[in-house]
Design a protein around this motif. Structure first.
Motif, PDB file in Angstrom:
ATOM      1  N   VAL A 182     -12.822   1.718  -4.498  1.00 53.24           N
ATOM      2  CA  VAL A 182     -13.729   1.036  -3.554  1.00 53.24           C
ATOM      3  C   VAL A 182     -14.137   2.062  -2.465  1.00 53.24           C
ATOM      4  N   GLY A 183     -15.069   1.947  -1.606  1.00 56.88           N
ATOM      5  CA  GLY A 183     -15.217   2.660  -0.424  1.00 56.88           C
ATOM      6  C   GLY A 183     -16.669   2.420   0.201  1.00 56.88           C
ATOM      7  N   ASN A 184     -16.687   2.660   1.502  1.00 59.90           N
ATOM      8  CA  ASN A 184     -17.813   2.756   2.218  1.00 59.90           C
ATOM      9  C   ASN A 184     -18.155   4.113   2.522  1.00 59.90           C
ATOM     10  N   LEU A 185     -19.083   4.735   1.356  1.00 61.39           N
ATOM     11  CA  LEU A 185     -18.744   5.852   1.245  1.00 61.39           C
ATOM     12  C   LEU A 185     -19.930   6.742   2.355  1.00 61.39           C
ATOM     13  N   PRO A 186     -19.265   8.150   2.574  1.00 60.13           N
ATOM     14  CA  PRO A 186     -20.346   8.923   3.394  1.00 60.13           C
ATOM     15  C   PRO A 186     -21.383   9.168   2.502  1.00 60.13           C
ATOM     16  N   TYR A 187     -22.754   8.796   3.035  1.00 61.51           N
ATOM     17  CA  TYR A 187     -23.898   8.879   2.081  1.00 61.51           C
ATOM     18  C   TYR A 187     -24.147  10.435   1.792  1.00 61.51           C
ATOM     19  N   ASN A 188     -23.857  11.455   2.367  1.00 63.68           N
ATOM     20  CA  ASN A 188     -24.027  12.679   1.922  1.00 63.68           C
ATOM     21  C   ASN A 188     -23.478  13.213   0.702  1.00 63.68           C
ATOM     22  N   ILE A 189     -22.331  12.444   0.271  1.00 59.28           N
ATOM     23  CA  ILE A 189     -21.631  12.714  -0.924  1.00 59.28           C
ATOM     24  C   ILE A 189     -21.478  11.728  -1.879  1.00 59.28           C
ATOM     25  N   SER A 190     -22.394  10.803  -1.801  1.00 59.89           N
ATOM     26  CA  SER A 190     -22.236   9.591  -2.525  1.00 59.89           C
ATOM     27  C   SER A 190     -22.704   9.856  -4.333  1.00 59.89           C
ATOM     28  N   THR A 191     -23.789  10.664  -4.164  1.00 63.18           N
ATOM     29  CA  THR A 191     -24.235  11.054  -5.715  1.00 63.18           C
ATOM     30  C   THR A 191     -23.246  11.781  -6.375  1.00 63.18           C
ATOM     31  N   PRO A 192     -22.866  12.946  -5.848  1.00 65.98           N
ATOM     32  CA  PRO A 192     -21.798  13.934  -6.636  1.00 65.98           C
ATOM     33  C   PRO A 192     -20.414  13.046  -6.698  1.00 65.98           C
ATOM     34  N   LEU A 193     -20.155  12.193  -5.873  1.00 69.74           N
ATOM     35  CA  LEU A 193     -18.877  11.489  -5.908  1.00 69.74           C
ATOM     36  C   LEU A 193     -19.058  10.566  -7.181  1.00 69.74           C
ATOM     37  N   ILE A 194     -19.969   9.838  -7.274  1.00 71.85           N
ATOM     38  CA  ILE A 194     -20.148   8.807  -8.368  1.00 71.85           C
ATOM     39  C   ILE A 194     -20.440   9.614  -9.750  1.00 71.85           C
ATOM     40  N   PHE A 195     -20.972  10.701  -9.774  1.00 65.55           N
ATOM     41  CA  PHE A 195     -20.908  11.654 -11.250  1.00 65.55           C
ATOM     42  C   PHE A 195     -19.409  12.066 -11.290  1.00 65.55           C
ATOM     43  N   HIS A 196     -18.626  12.647 -10.470  1.00 65.14           N
ATOM     44  CA  HIS A 196     -17.343  12.945 -10.478  1.00 65.14           C
ATOM     45  C   HIS A 196     -16.496  11.610 -11.040  1.00 65.14           C
ATOM     46  N   LEU A 197     -16.653  10.464 -10.431  1.00 65.80           N
ATOM     47  CA  LEU A 197     -15.938   9.129 -11.035  1.00 65.80           C
ATOM     48  C   LEU A 197     -16.495   8.934 -12.408  1.00 65.80           C
ATOM     49  N   LEU A 198     -17.476   9.007 -12.859  1.00 64.00           N
ATOM     50  CA  LEU A 198     -17.993   8.854 -14.191  1.00 64.00           C
ATOM     51  C   LEU A 198     -17.292   9.636 -15.153  1.00 64.00           C
ATOM     52  N   HIS A 244      -3.711  10.129   0.895  1.00 61.37           N
ATOM     53  CA  HIS A 244      -3.799  11.700   0.670  1.00 61.37           C
ATOM     54  C   HIS A 244      -5.122  12.278   1.360  1.00 61.37           C
ATOM     55  N   GLN A 245      -4.736  13.411   2.179  1.00 63.21           N
ATOM     56  CA  GLN A 245      -5.711  13.843   3.179  1.00 63.21           C
ATOM     57  C   GLN A 245      -6.383  14.876   2.052  1.00 63.21           C
ATOM     58  N   GLY A 246      -7.783  14.888   2.132  1.00 65.78           N
ATOM     59  CA  GLY A 246      -8.458  15.849   1.186  1.00 65.78           C
ATOM     60  C   GLY A 246      -9.878  15.349   1.012  1.00 65.78           C
ATOM     61  N   ASP A 247     -10.507  16.143  -0.092  1.00 67.39           N
ATOM     62  CA  ASP A 247     -11.703  15.822  -0.385  1.00 67.39           C
ATOM     63  C   ASP A 247     -11.976  15.266  -1.625  1.00 67.39           C
ATOM     64  N   ALA A 248     -12.277  13.935  -1.472  1.00 63.33           N
ATOM     65  CA  ALA A 248     -12.591  12.967  -2.707  1.00 63.33           C
ATOM     66  C   ALA A 248     -13.113  13.769  -3.907  1.00 63.33           C
ATOM     67  N   LEU A 249     -14.288  14.594  -3.663  1.00 65.15           N
ATOM     68  CA  LEU A 249     -15.019  15.374  -4.784  1.00 65.15           C
ATOM     69  C   LEU A 249     -13.992  16.291  -5.546  1.00 65.15           C
ATOM     70  N   LYS A 250     -12.904  16.654  -5.014  1.00 65.44           N
ATOM     71  CA  LYS A 250     -11.902  17.455  -5.477  1.00 65.44           C
ATOM     72  C   LYS A 250     -10.789  16.923  -6.003  1.00 65.44           C
ATOM     73  N   PHE A 251     -10.867  15.535  -5.990  1.00 65.42           N
ATOM     74  CA  PHE A 251      -9.247  14.942  -5.945  1.00 65.42           C
ATOM     75  C   PHE A 251      -9.275  14.620  -7.644  1.00 65.42           C
ATOM     76  N   ASP A 252      -8.053  14.701  -7.958  1.00 64.72           N
ATOM     77  CA  ASP A 252      -7.685  14.624  -9.488  1.00 64.72           C
ATOM     78  C   ASP A 252      -7.256  13.308  -9.680  1.00 64.72           C
ATOM     79  N   PHE A 253      -8.194  12.475 -10.085  1.00 63.95           N
ATOM     80  CA  PHE A 253      -7.975  10.874 -10.363  1.00 63.95           C
ATOM     81  C   PHE A 253      -6.679  10.625 -11.317  1.00 63.95           C
TER      82      PHE A 253
END
Ligand code: SAM
Length: 268
Positions: free
Chosen positions: A108-124, A86-95
């Motif tokens: 899983v992911g070796n995350l880009p550090y600049n988005i790690s905190t918002p991404l974890i909140f999105h996943l939670l 899926h090409q796109g932004d994980a922060l906007k991805f509908d899981f």
């Protein structure tokens, strides 16, 4: 020279590609993917982890933002029927769009550090879908995730993540494992959503609000920082000493404050 090495790492996408085979192997062993499992990789990059994940026989969806990596990934993996890109932004991805059963998705992911905190909140916010998560993060962030009350690492991130998940700091990874090497140390963390929340709040959004307000000024007393939300009497009625600073409170105490706020809102 193969195309693999022609991609120039982009700073704005937080690209630090893993190239140390020993570290890659250690991460894959920690994840321990198995045949038929539903897995989601965030930011596959040039496929350093992707290859090992697919060879386990897992069904793997990957979300990658950088369009230039799409042909590189497709060339390597599109022939595998278990691979979906899926090409796109994980922060906007509908899981939910993945159609995974509740409590099944392994992220899983070796995350880009600049988005790690918002991404974890999105996943939670989608914790009910998730069985577990394994991430490479900046070491300081992993220390904050795994912290307990009483120290400088204990804050909004620790509390909101520990509300939903058990946290394990697995191991550290030095800059030399990446190309280009980042300026910071990294670490692998495992987050496992609780089957039953140990301290359920009446309203999760109120917990987020109390924690955010309390840590906005972490040097001040709770009586001070929470005064727009809760009176001194209300704080005391929640069994919390208002003269403490936020970092001295455990998760259960924050939940009691949030529940007091919920009661107050219901009464008003
Ligand atoms: N997994 C690869 C590895 O370990 O070598 C790459 C890791 S690199 C630190 C982070 C990856 O995330 C890059 O491929 C980058 O393009 C991608 N990325 C950055 N921001 C993203 C976003 N918002 N959504 C999805 N992928 C993103």
């Amino acid at each position: 020279m193969s195309e693999h090495y022609q991609h120039r790492a982009r700073k704005r996408f937080g690209q630090n590609f893993l190239h140390d085979a020993g570290v890659i192997d250690r991460i894959l062993r920690a994840i321990h993917a198995r045949q038929g499992e539903r897995m989601l990789e965030i930011g596959p990059g040039q496929g350093a982890l992707t290859e090992g994940l697919l060879s386990s026989g897992a069904q793997l969806d990957v979300v990658e933002l950088d369009k230039d990596l799409v042909p590189i990934l497709n060339r390597q993996f599109a022939g595998n029927e278990n691979f979906r890109l899926h090409q796109g932004d994980a922060l906007k991805f509908d899981f939910n769009s993945l159609g995974a059963a509740p409590n099944s998705l392994r992220v899983v992911g070796n995350l880009p550090y600049n988005i790690s905190t918002p991404l974890i909140f999105h996943l939670l916010h989608n914790a009910a879908l998730i069985r577990d998560m394994h991430f490479m993060l900046q070491k300081e962030v992993v220390e904050r995730l795994a912290a307990g009350p009483g120290g400088g690492d204990w804050g909004r991130l620790s509390i909101m993540v520990q509300y939903h998940c058990r946290v394990e700091h697995l191991f550290n990874v030095g800059p030399g494992a990446f190309n280009p090497p980042p300026k910071v140390d990294s670490a692998i963390v495992r987050l496992v959503p609780h089957d039953v929340l140990p301290h359920p709040a009446k309203d999760h959004r109120l917990l987020e609000r109390v924690v955010r307000e309390a840590f906005n000024q972490r040097r001040k007393t709770l009586r001070n920082t929470l005064k727009a939300l809760l009176s001194s009497d209300a704080i005391a009625a929640a069994g919390v000493d208002g003269s403490l600073r936020p970092e001295q409170l455990d998760l259960a105490a924050f939940v009691r404050l949030a529940d007091k706020l919920a009661e107050q809102n219901d009464a008003g």
